[in-house]
Design a protein around this motif. Structure first.
Motif, PDB file in Angstrom:
ATOM      1  N   GLY A   1       0.006  50.240  90.499  1.00 57.02           N
ATOM      2  CA  GLY A   1      -0.788  49.013  90.616  1.00 57.02           C
ATOM      3  C   GLY A   1       0.122  47.829  90.324  1.00 57.02           C
ATOM      4  N   TYR A   2      -0.436  46.774  89.725  1.00 60.75           N
ATOM      5  CA  TYR A   2       0.379  45.598  89.391  1.00 60.75           C
ATOM      6  C   TYR A   2       1.201  45.885  88.136  1.00 60.75           C
ATOM      7  CZ  TYR A   2      -2.662  42.984  92.583  1.00 60.75           C
ATOM      8  OH  TYR A   2      -3.347  42.524  93.689  1.00 60.75           O
TER       9      TYR A   2
ATOM     10  N   SER B   1      -7.466  40.758  87.445  1.00 59.10           N
ATOM     11  CA  SER B   1      -8.114  41.513  88.525  1.00 59.10           C
ATOM     12  C   SER B   1      -8.016  43.027  88.304  1.00 59.10           C
ATOM     13  CB  SER B   1      -7.487  41.145  89.871  1.00 59.10           C
ATOM     14  OG  SER B   1      -6.175  41.684  89.955  1.00 59.10           O
ATOM     15  N   THR B   2      -7.294  43.433  87.277  1.00 60.67           N
ATOM     16  CA  THR B   2      -7.111  44.859  86.974  1.00 60.67           C
ATOM     17  C   THR B   2      -8.136  45.279  85.912  1.00 60.67           C
ATOM     18  OG1 THR B   2      -4.758  44.668  87.447  1.00 60.67           O
ATOM     19  CG2 THR B   2      -5.419  46.543  86.098  1.00 60.67           C
TER      20      THR B   2
ATOM     21  N   LEU C   1      -1.206  43.858  83.130  1.00 61.18           N
ATOM     22  CA  LEU C   1      -0.275  44.489  84.065  1.00 61.18           C
ATOM     23  C   LEU C   1       0.210  45.798  83.467  1.00 61.18           C
ATOM     24  CD1 LEU C   1       1.956  41.407  85.031  1.00 61.18           C
ATOM     25  CD2 LEU C   1      -0.090  42.247  86.186  1.00 61.18           C
TER      26      LEU C   1
ATOM     27  N   ASP D   1      -2.653  52.663  88.276  1.00 57.69           N
ATOM     28  CA  ASP D   1      -2.957  51.272  88.624  1.00 57.69           C
ATOM     29  C   ASP D   1      -3.940  50.571  87.695  1.00 57.69           C
ATOM     30  OD1 ASP D   1      -5.311  52.535  89.245  1.00 57.69           O
ATOM     31  OD2 ASP D   1      -5.468  51.760  91.282  1.00 57.69           O
ATOM     32  N   GLY D   2      -4.137  51.097  86.489  1.00 50.70           N
ATOM     33  CA  GLY D   2      -5.054  50.437  85.552  1.00 50.70           C
ATOM     34  C   GLY D   2      -6.485  50.375  86.066  1.00 50.70           C
TER      35      GLY D   2
ATOM     36  N   TYR E   1      -7.408  49.773  89.287  1.00 51.89           N
ATOM     37  CA  TYR E   1      -7.621  48.804  90.379  1.00 51.89           C
ATOM     38  C   TYR E   1      -8.326  49.423  91.592  1.00 51.89           C
ATOM     39  CZ  TYR E   1      -6.818  44.898  93.511  1.00 51.89           C
ATOM     40  OH  TYR E   1      -7.004  43.842  94.373  1.00 51.89           O
TER      41      TYR E   1
END
Ligand SMILES: NC(=O)c1ccc[n+]([C@@H]2O[C@H](COP(=O)([O-])OP(=O)(O)OC[C@H]3O[C@@H](n4cnc5c(N)ncnc54)[C@H](O)[C@@H]3O)[C@@H](O)[C@H]2O)c1
Length: 245
Positions: free
Chosen positions: A186-187, A204-205, A210, A239-240, A242
């Protein structure tokens, strides 16, 4: 005994972010590491840092989009360390541009590094591993290989390509004992993400932050080592949360 004791690992895009952290973790798990990148200054500095740990480490400057340079990475690695067991096929570039303003040359540049380069490194890895009876390859895709996002058509298309390239190669070489998986981050807080975007992307996560390169390196180690011995053709998303949205 480390999880990669005496194994020889090549890491592309290895001097920064996810690649550099993976190099440090692989060394701590007993591997001999070849770090490949375009950035010579950072490469020499990382080589020194790793060698100071009494580790066997080598930096090779190479562009993964050049067939000749990719072949040379493997030639030099075998000359230095005798074999190739693990390849973290990770070099990549980001690209953000509205599609109606995206030049064909820019589209091609992104796809050239993020998909063609991954193919060239994977092909050379397979050629080498066929000689020695097997190995593991980890391709870096992205959560944006699973889902779309506005303004990143070339990047997302290339990363989606990496996921299905991974499946295809895994099926083709399973019987030759070459396991091939992908990592879909992810981020992650690395230089590829512009500083000014970091807070919005963290918001957004679902986990509201991050990811770190250290967290990615642990997932790569899992895919590289016998801990994932029954996995091939898989794309592991870290990706946490996402893509669960
Ligand atoms: N950071 C993120 O949020 C994120 C998310 C999903 C996927 N990824 C992917 O993770 C991988 C690593 O990215 P990172 O976040 O560590 O970024 P980074 O910019 O820190 O590292 C990428 C490295 O790749 C090298 N590189 C670029 N083009 C190359 C080429 N043609 N030949 C050789 N080396 C080249 C760069 O010099 C750089 O050192 C990339 O494939 C990226 O697309 C990153």
């Amino acid at each position: 005994m480390g999880k990669l004791q005496d194994q020889v690992a090549i890491i592309t895009g290895g001097v920064s972010g996810i690649g550099a952290e993976t190099a440090r973790l692989f060394i701590s798990e007993g591997a001999k590491v070849v770090v490949v990148d375009l950035n010579e200054d950072k490469g020499k500095a990382l080589e020194k840092e790793l060698q100071a740990l009494h580790a066997e480490a080598l930096f090779i400057k190479a562009d993964i989009t050049s067939e000749e340079e990719v072949a040379n990475i493997f030639k030099q690695t075998v000359e230095t360390f005798g074999k190739v067991d693990v390849v973290f096929n990770n070099a990549g570039i980001g690209a953000i541009q509205s599609t109606h303003d995206l030049d064909y040359a820019d589209w091609r540049k992104t796809v050239n590094v993020d998909l063609d380069g991954v193919f060239l490194v994977a092909r050379e890895s397979i050629r080498e591993m066929l000689k020695t009876g097997g190995g593991t390859i980890i391709n870096t895709a992205s959560m944006y290989g699973w889902v779309g996002s506005p303004g990143s058509a070339a990047y997302n298309a290339a990363k989606g390509g990496v996921i299905n390239l991974t499946r295809s190669l895994a099926l083709e070489y399973a019987e030759q004992n070459i396991r091939i998986n992908a990592l879909c981050p992810g981020y992650i807080d690395t230089p590829i993400i512009p500083e000014e975007s970091k807070q919005v992307l963290a918001e957004s996560t679902p986990l509201k932050r991050l990811g770190t390169s250290e967290e990615m390196a642990k997932a790569v180690l899992f895919l590289a080592s016998d801990d994932s011995s029954f996995m091939t053709g898989n794309s592991l998303t870290v990706d946490g949360g996402y893509t669960a949205q």
